[in-house]
Motif scaffolding. Structure first.
Motif, PDB file in Angstrom:
ATOM      1  N   ALA A 128       0.875  -1.176   0.000  1.00  0.00           N
ATOM      2  CA  ALA A 128       0.000   0.000   0.000  1.00  0.00           C
ATOM      3  C   ALA A 128       0.913   1.227   0.000  1.00  0.00           C
ATOM      4  N   HIS A 129       0.700   2.111  -0.954  1.00  0.00           N
ATOM      5  CA  HIS A 129       1.485   3.337  -1.061  1.00  0.00           C
ATOM      6  C   HIS A 129       0.628   4.491  -0.557  1.00  0.00           C
ATOM      7  N   ILE A 130       1.125   5.185   0.451  1.00  0.00           N
ATOM      8  CA  ILE A 130       0.331   6.170   1.187  1.00  0.00           C
ATOM      9  C   ILE A 130       0.949   7.557   1.075  1.00  0.00           C
TER      10      ILE A 130
ATOM     11  N   GLY B 287       9.562  -1.626  11.979  1.00  0.00           N
ATOM     12  CA  GLY B 287       9.728  -2.366  10.727  1.00  0.00           C
ATOM     13  C   GLY B 287       8.502  -2.341   9.829  1.00  0.00           C
ATOM     14  N   LEU B 288       7.746  -1.243   9.864  1.00  0.00           N
ATOM     15  CA  LEU B 288       6.486  -1.177   9.120  1.00  0.00           C
ATOM     16  C   LEU B 288       6.633  -0.643   7.700  1.00  0.00           C
ATOM     17  N   ALA B 289       7.806  -0.156   7.349  1.00  0.00           N
ATOM     18  CA  ALA B 289       7.993   0.399   6.003  1.00  0.00           C
ATOM     19  C   ALA B 289       9.458   0.306   5.618  1.00  0.00           C
ATOM     20  N   TYR B 290       9.688   0.194   4.325  1.00  0.00           N
ATOM     21  CA  TYR B 290      11.054   0.306   3.815  1.00  0.00           C
ATOM     22  C   TYR B 290      11.364   1.768   3.515  1.00  0.00           C
ATOM     23  N   SER B 291      10.402   2.446   2.887  1.00  0.00           N
ATOM     24  CA  SER B 291      10.586   3.842   2.506  1.00  0.00           C
ATOM     25  C   SER B 291       9.542   4.712   3.183  1.00  0.00           C
ATOM     26  N   ILE B 292      10.014   5.746   3.878  1.00  0.00           N
ATOM     27  CA  ILE B 292       9.121   6.760   4.447  1.00  0.00           C
ATOM     28  C   ILE B 292       9.886   8.072   4.521  1.00  0.00           C
TER      29      ILE B 292
ATOM     30  N   ARG C 122       1.104  29.970  -6.221  1.00  0.00           N
ATOM     31  CA  ARG C 122      -0.183  30.279  -5.599  1.00  0.00           C
ATOM     32  C   ARG C 122      -0.616  29.275  -4.547  1.00  0.00           C
ATOM     33  N   ALA C 123       0.185  28.257  -4.319  1.00  0.00           N
ATOM     34  CA  ALA C 123      -0.252  27.190  -3.417  1.00  0.00           C
ATOM     35  C   ALA C 123       0.947  26.411  -2.911  1.00  0.00           C
ATOM     36  N   GLY C 124       0.685  25.503  -1.993  1.00  0.00           N
ATOM     37  CA  GLY C 124       1.733  24.635  -1.491  1.00  0.00           C
ATOM     38  C   GLY C 124       1.145  23.356  -0.922  1.00  0.00           C
ATOM     39  N   GLN C 125       1.977  22.333  -0.828  1.00  0.00           N
ATOM     40  CA  GLN C 125       1.567  21.062  -0.243  1.00  0.00           C
ATOM     41  C   GLN C 125       2.687  20.559   0.656  1.00  0.00           C
ATOM     42  N   TRP C 126       2.318  19.985   1.773  1.00  0.00           N
ATOM     43  CA  TRP C 126       3.278  19.337   2.656  1.00  0.00           C
ATOM     44  C   TRP C 126       2.783  17.921   2.868  1.00  0.00           C
ATOM     45  N   CYS C 127       3.667  16.932   2.707  1.00  0.00           N
ATOM     46  CA  CYS C 127       3.174  15.561   2.784  1.00  0.00           C
ATOM     47  C   CYS C 127       4.240  14.576   3.241  1.00  0.00           C
ATOM     48  N   VAL C 128       3.747  13.414   3.630  1.00  0.00           N
ATOM     49  CA  VAL C 128       4.575  12.261   3.988  1.00  0.00           C
ATOM     50  C   VAL C 128       4.223  11.117   3.051  1.00  0.00           C
ATOM     51  N   TYR C 129       5.257  10.429   2.545  1.00  0.00           N
ATOM     52  CA  TYR C 129       5.042   9.210   1.767  1.00  0.00           C
ATOM     53  C   TYR C 129       5.494   8.016   2.596  1.00  0.00           C
ATOM     54  N   ALA C 130       4.728   6.914   2.505  1.00  0.00           N
ATOM     55  CA  ALA C 130       5.132   5.657   3.130  1.00  0.00           C
ATOM     56  C   ALA C 130       4.651   4.498   2.271  1.00  0.00           C
TER      57      ALA C 130
ATOM     58  N   PRO D 112      -0.466  -3.992   3.178  1.00  0.00           N
ATOM     59  CA  PRO D 112      -1.846  -3.521   3.419  1.00  0.00           C
ATOM     60  C   PRO D 112      -2.319  -3.636   4.868  1.00  0.00           C
ATOM     61  N   ASP D 113      -1.899  -4.690   5.563  1.00  0.00           N
ATOM     62  CA  ASP D 113      -2.340  -4.871   6.946  1.00  0.00           C
ATOM     63  C   ASP D 113      -1.793  -3.799   7.884  1.00  0.00           C
ATOM     64  N   ASN D 114      -0.752  -3.093   7.429  1.00  0.00           N
ATOM     65  CA  ASN D 114      -0.113  -2.091   8.287  1.00  0.00           C
ATOM     66  C   ASN D 114      -0.610  -0.667   8.045  1.00  0.00           C
ATOM     67  N   VAL D 115      -1.517  -0.493   7.104  1.00  0.00           N
ATOM     68  CA  VAL D 115      -1.925   0.856   6.703  1.00  0.00           C
ATOM     69  C   VAL D 115      -2.442   1.673   7.884  1.00  0.00           C
ATOM     70  N   LYS D 116      -3.329   1.089   8.661  1.00  0.00           N
ATOM     71  CA  LYS D 116      -3.923   1.838   9.775  1.00  0.00           C
ATOM     72  C   LYS D 116      -2.858   2.280  10.764  1.00  0.00           C
ATOM     73  N   GLU D 117      -1.926   1.390  11.108  1.00  0.00           N
ATOM     74  CA  GLU D 117      -0.908   1.708  12.092  1.00  0.00           C
ATOM     75  C   GLU D 117       0.072   2.764  11.570  1.00  0.00           C
TER      76      GLU D 117
END
Length: 418
Positions: free
Chosen positions: A238-240, A281-286, A295-303, A307-312
Motif C-alpha cells: 500500500a502506497h500512502i 519495521g512497518l515500512a522500507y521507505s518513508i 499560488r499554493a503549497g503542499q506538505w506531505c509524507v510518503y510511506a 496492506p495490513d499495516n496501513v492503519k498503524e
C-alpha cells in the motif's frame, strides 16, 4: 559567487553565475509555461510540446540535433513542471555558441510535422502508462488530484491519454505562438561563462523569436479538499500519501518549514523513519517533502507498507505530526537538522548544473535570489518556536490521504476507521 542579470529589449532575461574553477557550462532555456497554464482542452500539451522541440526544424532532423550534441560531448535534455518548462545542456566552455545556436533553433523553429507528432504521441502515451504502472509515482498524482480539485495545479503534468491522443500540428503551433515568446524566456547559465558574451549570442540567435510580454498567471485562491482517496491495484504494497496544505512561493516561513520537513522525514534519524521503520519495521521507505508553487503549497509524507499495516502507519504519522505541533522539539534536535540541511545544501551546490537550476527556477518564477551563504544563514536563524508555530499552522488542517493498494475502497475505509 554572485550572479549577473540582463533584460534584453525583447524581454528575454539572461542570468549567469561565473565559476572560475571549472571548464564546463550548464545552460538552461526556462519558459514560463507549465501544465497549470493549460486550458481544459490542452491537458498534457505543455509536456507534449517539450517532446516535440526535439523532433526537428526546417534545417535539422531529430537525428541531426542528437548528433550535434554528441559531437559537442554534451549532455542535454528537458523537463516540464506545473509552472515552467526547461531545455538544458551541459558542455565544455568553448562549445557555448554551438550549443546555444541549436537550442535556439529547436525552441524557435520546430516544425511540428504530422509524422513526428504521430510517433511522439505514442512515446508520451507509453510514458503515461509507465507512470500509471509505478504505484509510488501514481499515488502522488492521486494525492494532487484529490487535494486540489478545481485547479490545473492538481492535474498530472503528463496529461490524459484521450487528449494526448488527439493533438495535431495546429495544436502545437497555436500553443507555441501563445507561450514560446521572448517575454516568457529566461536563459540561465553557470560555470566558466562570460555574461556579456552570452548576452550577445542571445541577441544574435533569438532575434527572430516571437515577441511577447511575460504572461501573468491568474492569482485565484486554490481550494483544498481533505479526506481519504484510494485506487485499487494488483500490487503487494500500500502506497500512502498523508498531506496538508503547505506554503506558497516566497513565504518567509519556508525556512522553518524546511527544518520541520527534515525533522519529521528528511533523514535516517528523522522521527518518522525512526518510529515507523527502525522501531517497528512497518515500512522500507518513508519520508516527508513539500511542494511549493506560486499560488499554493503542499506538505506531505510518503510511506510504502503492506496492506495490513496501513492503519498503524497512518496512526504513527498523525501521532508524530501532532507531537511536534504540541511543542515536542528541543534545541539539540533543531540544531542537528539545521546542520544537516546546511551541509546538504553545500554538497548539492558543487556542480554547474545545480547552480544553473537554482538561477533558472528563481529567474523564471520571479522569486528572491539568495546566495548559498545567505540561504544557510537564513536556516541558521530558525528557532524552535518558529518550527513549532509552522507545525501548528500546517497540521491544524484536516489531512488529505491518498492510497494506492490491493485493498478495495470499502476495505480500506473500514480498516482506517476501525
Amino acid at each position: 559567487m554572485s550572479f549577473q542579470k540582463t533584460i534584453l529589449d525583447n524581454g528575454i532575461v539572461v542570468i549567469t553565475e561565473y565559476m572560475p574553477s571549472v571548464r564546463s557550462i550548464s545552460l538552461g532555456l526556462w519558459f514560463n509555461v507549465g501544465s497549470c497554464d493549460e486550458l481544459p482542452n490542452q491537458r498534457g500539451l505543455a509536456h507534449f510540446m517539450e517532446h516535440m522541440m526535439f523532433k526537428g526544424t526546417p534545417t535539422r532532423t531529430p537525428f541531426d540535433i542528437s548528433m550535434h550534441f554528441d559531437r559537442l560531448g554534451a549532455e542535454f535534455n528537458a523537463f516540464t513542471s506545473k509552472e515552467y518548462t526547461c531545455y538544458y545542456a551541459r558542455f565544455v566552455d568553448d562549445k557555448l555558441e554551438s550549443a546555444l545556436e541549436v537550442l535556439a533553433d529547436m525552441v524557435i523553429n520546430s516544425s511540428f510535422s504530422t509524422e513526428a507528432i504521430s510517433t511522439e504521441r505514442e512515446v508520451v502515451l507509453e510514458e503515461i502508462a509507465r507512470s500509471e504502472d509505478t504505484p509510488d509515482d501514481y499515488v502522488f498524482e492521486l494525492f494532487n488530484q484529490s487535494m486540489i480539485t478545481d485547479h490545473a495545479l492538481g492535474l498530472p503534468v503528463l496529461g490524459d491519454k484521450r487528449l494526448v491522443s488527439s493533438y495535431e500540428h495546429v495544436d502545437c503551433v497555436s500553443f507555441h505562438d501563445q507561450h514560446y515568446g521572448s517575454g516568457n524566456l529566461c536563459i540561465a547559465a553557470a560555470g566558466n561563462i562570460d555574461h556579456d558574451a552570452l548576452v550577445k549570442l542571445t541577441q544574435a540567435y533569438f532575434s527572430s523569436m516571437n515577441t511577447l510580454e511575460k504572461e501573468q498567471r491568474n492569482q485565484d485562491r486554490v481550494a483544498y479538499q481533505s479526506g481519504c482517496f484510494s485506487v485499487t491495484r494488483d500490487i503487494e504494497q500500500a502506497h500512502i500519501i498523508y498531506g496538508v496544505p503547505g506554503l506558497a512561493l516566497g513565504d518567509d516561513r519556508r525556512f522553518a518549514s524546511g527544518v520541520l520537513t527534515s525533522i519529521l522525514g528528511g533523514s535516517m534519524s528523522a522521527r518518522l523513519f525512526q518510529e515507523v521503520r527502525e522501531k517497528r519495521g512497518l515500512a522500507y521507505s518513508i519520508y516527508a517533502m513539500q511542494g511549493i508553487y506560486q499560488r499554493a503549497g503542499q506538505w506531505c509524507v510518503y510511506a510504502g507498507t503492506r496492506p495490513d499495516n496501513v492503519k498503524e502507519v497512518i496512526r504513527l504519522i498523525d501521532k508524530e505530526l501532532t507531537s511536534l505541533a504540541d511543542g515536542s522539539l528541543d534545541q539539540d534536535e533543531l540544531q542537528r537538522n539545521v546542520d544537516l540541511i546546511c551541509g546538504q545544501a553545500v554538497l548539492g551546490y558543487e556542480t554547474t548544473s545545480s547552480h544553473m537550476m537554482r538561477l533558472g527556477k528563481r529567474g523564471i518564477l520571479g522569486s528572491q535570489h539568495l546566495s548559498i551563504d545567505e540561504t544557510i544563514e537564513r536556516f541558521k536563524q530558525v528557532t524552535v518556536e518558529e518550527v513549532v508555530s509552522i507545525a501548528e499552522t500546517l497540521f491544524s488542517n484536516k489531512p488529505t490521504i491518498a492510497v494506492v493498494s490491493p485493498l478495495e475502497e470499502k476495505e480500506l475505509q473500514a480498516l482506517i476507521s476501525e
